[in-house]
Design a protein around this motif. Sequence first.
Motif, PDB file in Angstrom:
ATOM      1  N   TRP A   1      -2.968 -22.004  52.053  1.00 21.20           N
ATOM      2  CA  TRP A   1      -4.267 -22.466  51.568  1.00 21.20           C
ATOM      3  C   TRP A   1      -4.193 -22.627  50.048  1.00 21.20           C
ATOM      4  O   TRP A   1      -3.879 -21.687  49.327  1.00 21.20           O
ATOM      5  CB  TRP A   1      -5.357 -21.491  51.989  1.00 21.20           C
TER       6      TRP A   1
ATOM      7  N   SER B   1     -11.246 -21.700  43.682  1.00 24.30           N
ATOM      8  CA  SER B   1     -11.413 -20.368  44.268  1.00 24.30           C
ATOM      9  C   SER B   1     -10.157 -19.534  44.067  1.00 24.30           C
ATOM     10  O   SER B   1      -9.068 -20.081  43.838  1.00 24.30           O
ATOM     11  CB  SER B   1     -11.709 -20.495  45.772  1.00 24.30           C
TER      12      SER B   1
ATOM     13  N   ASP C   1     -13.832 -26.916  46.104  1.00 25.35           N
ATOM     14  CA  ASP C   1     -13.427 -26.169  47.297  1.00 25.35           C
ATOM     15  C   ASP C   1     -14.582 -26.035  48.284  1.00 25.35           C
ATOM     16  O   ASP C   1     -15.736 -25.827  47.878  1.00 25.35           O
ATOM     17  CB  ASP C   1     -12.976 -24.755  46.902  1.00 25.35           C
TER      18      ASP C   1
ATOM     19  N   HIS D   1     -11.055 -16.955  60.547  1.00 24.06           N
ATOM     20  CA  HIS D   1     -11.890 -16.857  61.750  1.00 24.06           C
ATOM     21  C   HIS D   1     -11.424 -17.837  62.819  1.00 24.06           C
ATOM     22  O   HIS D   1     -11.389 -17.503  64.018  1.00 24.06           O
ATOM     23  CB  HIS D   1     -13.349 -17.132  61.383  1.00 24.06           C
TER      24      HIS D   1
ATOM     25  N   ARG E   1     -16.059 -29.802  53.921  1.00 24.69           N
ATOM     26  CA  ARG E   1     -15.069 -29.533  54.968  1.00 24.69           C
ATOM     27  C   ARG E   1     -14.624 -30.792  55.715  1.00 24.69           C
ATOM     28  O   ARG E   1     -14.047 -30.703  56.790  1.00 24.69           O
ATOM     29  CB  ARG E   1     -15.570 -28.487  55.977  1.00 24.69           C
TER      30      ARG E   1
ATOM     31  N   LYS F   1     -15.532 -30.577  49.619  1.00 25.22           N
ATOM     32  CA  LYS F   1     -16.491 -29.476  49.658  1.00 25.22           C
ATOM     33  C   LYS F   1     -17.199 -29.317  50.995  1.00 25.22           C
ATOM     34  O   LYS F   1     -17.480 -28.200  51.435  1.00 25.22           O
ATOM     35  CB  LYS F   1     -17.523 -29.659  48.540  1.00 25.22           C
TER      36      LYS F   1
ATOM     37  N   PRO G   1     -16.994 -23.963  50.453  1.00 28.33           N
ATOM     38  CA  PRO G   1     -17.411 -22.563  50.312  1.00 28.33           C
ATOM     39  C   PRO G   1     -16.860 -21.693  51.442  1.00 28.33           C
ATOM     40  O   PRO G   1     -16.824 -22.110  52.600  1.00 28.33           O
ATOM     41  CB  PRO G   1     -18.944 -22.643  50.376  1.00 28.33           C
ATOM     42  N   ASP G   2     -16.417 -20.492  51.088  1.00 28.83           N
ATOM     43  CA  ASP G   2     -15.958 -19.487  52.058  1.00 28.83           C
ATOM     44  C   ASP G   2     -14.889 -20.033  53.004  1.00 28.83           C
ATOM     45  O   ASP G   2     -14.832 -19.666  54.182  1.00 28.83           O
ATOM     46  CB  ASP G   2     -17.151 -18.969  52.886  1.00 28.83           C
ATOM     47  N   PHE G   3     -14.025 -20.881  52.473  1.00 27.71           N
ATOM     48  CA  PHE G   3     -13.090 -21.571  53.353  1.00 27.71           C
ATOM     49  C   PHE G   3     -11.965 -20.662  53.839  1.00 27.71           C
ATOM     50  O   PHE G   3     -11.470 -20.816  54.965  1.00 27.71           O
ATOM     51  CB  PHE G   3     -12.503 -22.794  52.644  1.00 27.71           C
ATOM     52  N   GLU G   4     -11.542 -19.717  53.007  1.00 28.73           N
ATOM     53  CA  GLU G   4     -10.487 -18.801  53.439  1.00 28.73           C
ATOM     54  C   GLU G   4     -10.934 -18.001  54.652  1.00 28.73           C
ATOM     55  O   GLU G   4     -10.198 -17.872  55.645  1.00 28.73           O
ATOM     56  CB  GLU G   4     -10.085 -17.871  52.300  1.00 28.73           C
ATOM     57  N   GLN G   5     -12.163 -17.489  54.595  1.00 26.40           N
ATOM     58  CA  GLN G   5     -12.698 -16.731  55.725  1.00 26.40           C
ATOM     59  C   GLN G   5     -12.838 -17.608  56.965  1.00 26.40           C
ATOM     60  O   GLN G   5     -12.591 -17.167  58.093  1.00 26.40           O
ATOM     61  CB  GLN G   5     -14.062 -16.123  55.369  1.00 26.40           C
ATOM     62  N   TYR G   6     -13.205 -18.857  56.731  1.00 22.15           N
ATOM     63  CA  TYR G   6     -13.344 -19.806  57.837  1.00 22.15           C
ATOM     64  C   TYR G   6     -12.004 -20.013  58.553  1.00 22.15           C
ATOM     65  O   TYR G   6     -11.938 -19.984  59.791  1.00 22.15           O
ATOM     66  CB  TYR G   6     -13.871 -21.133  57.287  1.00 22.15           C
TER      67      TYR G   6
END
Length: 318
Positions: free
Chosen positions: A192, A197, A152, A162, A109, A107, A154-159
């Motif tokens: 991923w 998520s 998971d 980016h 990272r 979680k 949080p917001d890992f796909e967006q990370y």
Amino acid sequence: MGSCFPKQIERRKAISTERKTMRDLHQSCGEDFPACALRPTDRKNWMAGLNPEKIHIHKILWPGTHDSATNKIGFPCITRPFAQCQTLSIYQQLVIGTRVLDIRVQKDRRVCHGILVTYSIDVVIRDIKKFLSETKSEIILLEIRTEYGHDDPPDFEQYLVHQFGEVLIHQDDNVFNKTIAELFPKRIICVWKPRNSPPPKAGGVLWSSGHLKDDWINTDLPSTKFESNLKCLSEQPPISTRTFFYRVENTVTPQPDYPIVCVKPVTGRIHEYARLFITQCFSRGIENRLQIFSTDFIDEDFVDACVAVTYSRIERKA
């Protein structure tokens, strides 16, 4: 306690028998497959050396690492031997020719293997970016998953989007029929695999779990794993018709009911037989199913064997 002792004796016998089976097979069959003597002069740029305009994605035998980012996991000499599957950093693995990375996160990272943790995912990303900046024609297949039993990030796909931005190869089934050169300047296929998520959407920037499959055989018996890998591989469609990657792992893993639980001596029971496995794929007529080949403690010879098969395919010798 008394009932446990006979079981341990039987396990020890089974391991000894299976190790002998592997040695006998190796002695009788050897390591002869098309282009097996090939040694790339520059492993860091081995895809470039085979000509990116000739290498179709589905023809690559991708050398990969199992639990890739565990070189500094846990505490040295205390917990590390129970979870360390690689001694090289991500950058060093890429330099010697690794092209598939298996990264597990939790979680916060941080990279983990079970309950043991190591550095942040940022270290992995930094190493990948460094390698990409030093090469021009190498493609990486990056698998990132949330480790079993963890939540998971949080917001890992967006990370991830980016961090890698324009070098990400969007999910597209047609990718498998394209050459490396046709994918440039994009250079990372990122799979991923979250636990809770929503998975990446078809046609998006990231690839979902259905695009990277394997059959994990959880055993410390080398011949059992070797033959099971061959059986599972034989049940897959040929690489020329697949729209997913399929991984075979040349590893065996410690079992909690046996005293030897350190990774290196256990996985060593099968580690030296990577070339034998490839030879058996050819002799059993299933070479055209072999696509990703992964290992613990990757070395140059493992990479060379995968490059040799890739070369034989693009030169129409396999």
